[in-house]
Motif scaffolding. Sequence first.
Motif, short mmCIF file in Angstrom:
data_model
loop_
_atom_site.label_atom_id
_atom_site.label_comp_id
_atom_site.label_asym_id
_atom_site.label_seq_id
_atom_site.Cartn_x
_atom_site.Cartn_y
_atom_site.Cartn_z
N ASN A 216 0.83 -1.20 0.00
CA ASN A 216 0.00 0.00 0.00
C ASN A 216 0.86 1.26 0.00
O ASN A 216 0.55 2.24 -0.69
CB ASN A 216 -0.94 0.01 1.21
N MET A 217 1.95 1.23 0.76
CA MET A 217 2.84 2.39 0.81
C MET A 217 3.52 2.63 -0.53
O MET A 217 3.67 3.77 -0.98
CB MET A 217 3.91 2.20 1.90
N GLN A 218 3.92 1.56 -1.20
CA GLN A 218 4.56 1.71 -2.52
C GLN A 218 3.57 2.29 -3.53
O GLN A 218 3.92 3.14 -4.34
CB GLN A 218 5.10 0.37 -3.02
N GLU A 219 2.33 1.84 -3.45
CA GLU A 219 1.30 2.35 -4.36
C GLU A 219 1.03 3.83 -4.11
O GLU A 219 0.58 4.54 -5.02
CB GLU A 219 0.02 1.53 -4.22
N LEU A 220 1.33 4.29 -2.89
CA LEU A 220 1.17 5.71 -2.56
C LEU A 220 2.40 6.53 -2.95
O LEU A 220 2.45 7.75 -2.73
CB LEU A 220 0.90 5.88 -1.06
#
Length: 262
Positions: A216-220
């Motif tokens: 999720n953090m990478q997608e952000l």
Amino acid sequence: MKTEKVAEYIIKWLKEYAENAKVKGFVIGISGGIDSALTSTLCAKTGFPTLCVEMPIHQAPSQVTRAQEHITQLKSNFKNVSDVKVDLTSTFEDFKNVIPNVAPSATVDLSLANTRARLRMTTLYYLAGLHGYLVAGTGNKVEDFGVGFYTKYGDGGVDLSPIADLMKSEVYELAAFLGVPNSIQEAQPTDGLFGDSRTDEDQIGASYDELEWAMNMQELGKSEENFEGRNQEVFKIYSRLNRINQHKMLPIPICEIPKEIK
């Protein structure tokens, strides 16, 4: 997640895909883990014939027990479910006896682990061809598109992937809703490919909850500089696996010949 609606959507998707492909049913490898339990339950709910296949190779007794418990439950609830056990232990040992003998190493162990998965894939496709079925994949979103935690042309060799857009936590949520046995819901995730008790977390170095967070953090658009401590360590683990396993997630590279020289 709207659990009931998600379950209904996947079941409808599976049913329509099978109808459009004009196949007779589904075949799924049953490991005793949460992903295969959920996938087989969803397939069973389509009403199409669903063949559950156990393929032990020096398997831990606990994994075998969980798989059998799940299959027994499915068969008691769905008349369209059948099962078969194909013990591939001797096949695996025969393979080891005919390949070149090399010194034991981590590379050899990993190659043999992947061989187990590919023997199982071959078995599933044999049975699928025999009955006119589709091989249903059991990979979830974190495994398939996050860290690439599967064997290329092993458990990654499937006809369709009904749960590949679900995070691991969503797999557990859906499995609980559909009544997957508690023994499976509570078991530590493991690929069971090494013949020992190591879990997925042991191999990866992070739990699925942590990997979901990192995904999720990478997608952000976050990077490791945005974190510290354990969070930074987990983000590094996720980023490294996501990078080196792109060859599993992207289409096979094709050398396209320029028209002027072809």
